[in-house]
Design a protein around this motif. Sequence first.
Motif, PDB file in Angstrom:
ATOM      1  N   SER A   1      37.997 -21.880  43.591  1.00  0.00           N
ATOM      2  CA  SER A   1      39.418 -22.198  43.607  1.00  0.00           C
ATOM      3  C   SER A   1      39.773 -22.653  45.009  1.00  0.00           C
ATOM      4  CB  SER A   1      40.249 -20.978  43.208  1.00  0.00           C
ATOM      5  OG  SER A   1      40.230 -20.028  44.248  1.00  0.00           O
ATOM      6  N   SER A   2      41.053 -22.936  45.227  1.00  0.00           N
ATOM      7  CA  SER A   2      41.494 -23.375  46.547  1.00  0.00           C
ATOM      8  C   SER A   2      41.638 -22.204  47.497  1.00  0.00           C
ATOM      9  CB  SER A   2      42.831 -24.115  46.426  1.00  0.00           C
ATOM     10  OG  SER A   2      43.810 -23.268  45.847  1.00  0.00           O
ATOM     11  N   ALA A   3      41.498 -20.971  46.996  1.00  0.00           N
ATOM     12  CA  ALA A   3      41.689 -19.797  47.827  1.00  0.00           C
ATOM     13  C   ALA A   3      40.367 -19.373  48.465  1.00  0.00           C
ATOM     14  CB  ALA A   3      42.252 -18.646  46.997  1.00  0.00           C
ATOM     15  N   LEU A   4      40.438 -19.019  49.751  1.00  0.00           N
ATOM     16  CA  LEU A   4      39.275 -18.434  50.413  1.00  0.00           C
ATOM     17  C   LEU A   4      39.035 -17.029  49.879  1.00  0.00           C
ATOM     18  CD1 LEU A   4      37.113 -18.340  52.658  1.00  0.00           C
ATOM     19  CD2 LEU A   4      38.929 -17.554  54.210  1.00  0.00           C
ATOM     20  N   LEU A   5      40.134 -16.269  49.722  1.00  0.00           N
ATOM     21  CA  LEU A   5      40.059 -14.896  49.222  1.00  0.00           C
ATOM     22  C   LEU A   5      40.943 -14.763  47.992  1.00  0.00           C
ATOM     23  CD1 LEU A   5      39.325 -11.804  49.700  1.00  0.00           C
ATOM     24  CD2 LEU A   5      41.537 -11.682  50.889  1.00  0.00           C
TER      25      LEU A   5
ATOM     26  N   ASP B   1      53.043 -17.859  55.658  1.00  0.00           N
ATOM     27  CA  ASP B   1      53.122 -18.880  54.610  1.00  0.00           C
ATOM     28  C   ASP B   1      53.582 -18.236  53.307  1.00  0.00           C
ATOM     29  OD1 ASP B   1      51.960 -21.373  55.883  1.00  0.00           O
ATOM     30  OD2 ASP B   1      50.354 -19.942  56.280  1.00  0.00           O
ATOM     31  N   GLU B   2      53.134 -16.997  53.104  1.00  0.00           N
ATOM     32  CA  GLU B   2      53.539 -16.242  51.919  1.00  0.00           C
ATOM     33  C   GLU B   2      53.752 -14.786  52.314  1.00  0.00           C
ATOM     34  OE1 GLU B   2      52.283 -15.708  47.255  1.00  0.00           O
ATOM     35  OE2 GLU B   2      50.666 -15.717  48.721  1.00  0.00           O
ATOM     36  N   VAL B   3      54.810 -14.190  51.784  1.00  0.00           N
ATOM     37  CA  VAL B   3      55.075 -12.767  51.961  1.00  0.00           C
ATOM     38  C   VAL B   3      54.836 -12.080  50.619  1.00  0.00           C
ATOM     39  CG1 VAL B   3      56.819 -11.017  52.459  1.00  0.00           C
ATOM     40  CG2 VAL B   3      56.733 -13.110  53.824  1.00  0.00           C
ATOM     41  N   VAL B   4      54.086 -10.976  50.666  1.00  0.00           N
ATOM     42  CA  VAL B   4      53.774 -10.206  49.460  1.00  0.00           C
ATOM     43  C   VAL B   4      54.361  -8.811  49.638  1.00  0.00           C
ATOM     44  CG1 VAL B   4      51.945  -9.268  48.010  1.00  0.00           C
ATOM     45  CG2 VAL B   4      51.671 -11.529  49.062  1.00  0.00           C
ATOM     46  N   PHE B   5      55.286  -8.432  48.775  1.00  0.00           N
ATOM     47  CA  PHE B   5      55.896  -7.107  48.830  1.00  0.00           C
ATOM     48  C   PHE B   5      55.163  -6.179  47.888  1.00  0.00           C
ATOM     49  CE2 PHE B   5      59.157  -4.222  46.865  1.00  0.00           C
ATOM     50  CZ  PHE B   5      59.174  -3.313  47.913  1.00  0.00           C
ATOM     51  N   LEU B   6      54.564  -5.114  48.457  1.00  0.00           N
ATOM     52  CA  LEU B   6      53.852  -4.112  47.676  1.00  0.00           C
ATOM     53  C   LEU B   6      54.728  -2.882  47.489  1.00  0.00           C
ATOM     54  CD1 LEU B   6      50.280  -4.152  49.294  1.00  0.00           C
ATOM     55  CD2 LEU B   6      50.974  -5.194  47.135  1.00  0.00           C
ATOM     56  N   HIS B   7      54.681  -2.337  46.289  1.00  0.00           N
ATOM     57  CA  HIS B   7      55.379  -1.077  45.998  1.00  0.00           C
ATOM     58  C   HIS B   7      54.540  -0.304  45.005  1.00  0.00           C
ATOM     59  CE1 HIS B   7      58.613   1.791  45.337  1.00  0.00           C
ATOM     60  NE2 HIS B   7      58.416   1.643  44.038  1.00  0.00           N
TER      61      HIS B   7
ATOM     62  N   THR C   1      42.933 -18.208  59.474  1.00  0.00           N
ATOM     63  CA  THR C   1      43.289 -17.614  58.194  1.00  0.00           C
ATOM     64  C   THR C   1      43.503 -16.120  58.401  1.00  0.00           C
ATOM     65  OG1 THR C   1      41.837 -19.236  57.125  1.00  0.00           O
ATOM     66  CG2 THR C   1      42.621 -17.394  55.779  1.00  0.00           C
ATOM     67  N   MET C   2      44.678 -15.630  58.011  1.00  0.00           N
ATOM     68  CA  MET C   2      45.032 -14.247  58.305  1.00  0.00           C
ATOM     69  C   MET C   2      45.663 -13.559  57.104  1.00  0.00           C
ATOM     70  SD  MET C   2      46.567 -14.294  62.214  1.00  0.00           S
ATOM     71  CE  MET C   2      47.829 -15.545  61.940  1.00  0.00           C
TER      72      MET C   2
ATOM     73  N   VAL D   1      44.581 -15.834  49.168  1.00  0.00           N
ATOM     74  CA  VAL D   1      44.768 -16.273  50.547  1.00  0.00           C
ATOM     75  C   VAL D   1      44.032 -17.590  50.715  1.00  0.00           C
ATOM     76  CG1 VAL D   1      44.480 -15.730  52.986  1.00  0.00           C
ATOM     77  CG2 VAL D   1      44.891 -13.884  51.360  1.00  0.00           C
ATOM     78  N   ARG D   2      44.771 -18.662  50.903  1.00  0.00           N
ATOM     79  CA  ARG D   2      44.163 -19.970  51.113  1.00  0.00           C
ATOM     80  C   ARG D   2      43.628 -20.084  52.532  1.00  0.00           C
ATOM     81  NH1 ARG D   2      49.157 -21.074  50.035  1.00  0.00           N
ATOM     82  NH2 ARG D   2      49.315 -22.378  51.899  1.00  0.00           N
ATOM     83  N   GLU D   3      42.637 -20.944  52.705  1.00  0.00           N
ATOM     84  CA  GLU D   3      42.110 -21.190  54.035  1.00  0.00           C
ATOM     85  C   GLU D   3      43.213 -21.734  54.944  1.00  0.00           C
ATOM     86  OE1 GLU D   3      38.127 -23.195  56.061  1.00  0.00           O
ATOM     87  OE2 GLU D   3      38.783 -23.828  54.060  1.00  0.00           O
ATOM     88  N   HIS D   4      43.275 -21.241  56.166  1.00  0.00           N
ATOM     89  CA  HIS D   4      44.244 -21.615  57.199  1.00  0.00           C
ATOM     90  C   HIS D   4      45.652 -21.091  56.932  1.00  0.00           C
ATOM     91  CE1 HIS D   4      41.032 -24.060  58.660  1.00  0.00           C
ATOM     92  NE2 HIS D   4      41.112 -24.938  57.684  1.00  0.00           N
ATOM     93  N   ALA D   5      45.812 -20.239  55.935  1.00  0.00           N
ATOM     94  CA  ALA D   5      47.137 -19.686  55.630  1.00  0.00           C
ATOM     95  C   ALA D   5      47.284 -18.302  56.247  1.00  0.00           C
ATOM     96  CB  ALA D   5      47.353 -19.610  54.123  1.00  0.00           C
ATOM     97  N   CYS D   6      48.538 -17.895  56.422  1.00  0.00           N
ATOM     98  CA  CYS D   6      48.860 -16.542  56.878  1.00  0.00           C
ATOM     99  C   CYS D   6      49.651 -15.857  55.771  1.00  0.00           C
ATOM    100  CB  CYS D   6      49.678 -16.587  58.169  1.00  0.00           C
ATOM    101  SG  CYS D   6      50.202 -14.959  58.761  1.00  0.00           S
TER     102      CYS D   6
END
Length: 259
Positions: free
Chosen positions: A9-13, A223-229, A207-208, A43-48
């Motif tokens: 896929s386009s995602a590294l992870l 680039d993207e925020v993920v809210f965990l609960h 990539t972070m 997580v795409r390559e070069h994305a945070c």
Amino acid sequence: MSAATVPPSSALLSLRDVHKSFPTGRGRRAGRTVVLDGVDLDVREHACVVLVGASGSGKSTLLRVVDLLEDVDDGQVLLDGVDVADPWVDADAVRARLAMVFQAYNLFPHLSVLDNVTLAPRVVHRRPREEAEAAGRATLDKVGLGHKVGAFPDQLSGGEQQRAAIARALVGGPELLLLDEVTSALDPELVGEVLDLLRTLRDEGTTMLVATHEMDFARQVADEVVFLHDGRVHERGTPAQVLDDPQRERTREFLRRLG
């Protein structure tokens, strides 16, 4: 047996339906506490990608699962399409492609900054000292510590120690940098210098995957925020979507508590 491979896929992870729990109690009270409850993440390559959420939401465990410091109970952790959570995978080879920076600096107090940064390249990766030290000096220059190569950790400020820890993570050229609340142990006046470094790394295309309670950093850099609960992804999107216009009530409650 080899590790399972899925179509690229386009995602590294990619995390797919990842579950993780820990045993609690003893005897009749023995049970398990669920920490990750079916997490999906890319997580795409070069994305945070920035993970936010209250203490106990699963942020740190998620990072430890990615770095193979914790085994998953179920699900896949895909790095370039290969399930590295497969028990047959060479975990050391996977970790060589990643780097993790923890809340605590974990610098060896008896080693200079340069020796701390070059220890793994020299001892683990068997790079010649001259080559490792050249890479270490260049990396310390990058994080603004080129003038501190001969200093010892107790001669550095907290912010400098954390930057040295980040340099140690960067020196091997990781494909993915994992950062776990790297400003939480710092005095408020030192937080800015570490966040400035992370902004620079983001601008350079590192990539972070970052767990943080610094909402301003998330707003400016992610680039993207993920809210965990409760170990689940409750909301994800751009910083503007999640932090400024959240759609889920739990996200709004979390942001209200932050003031």
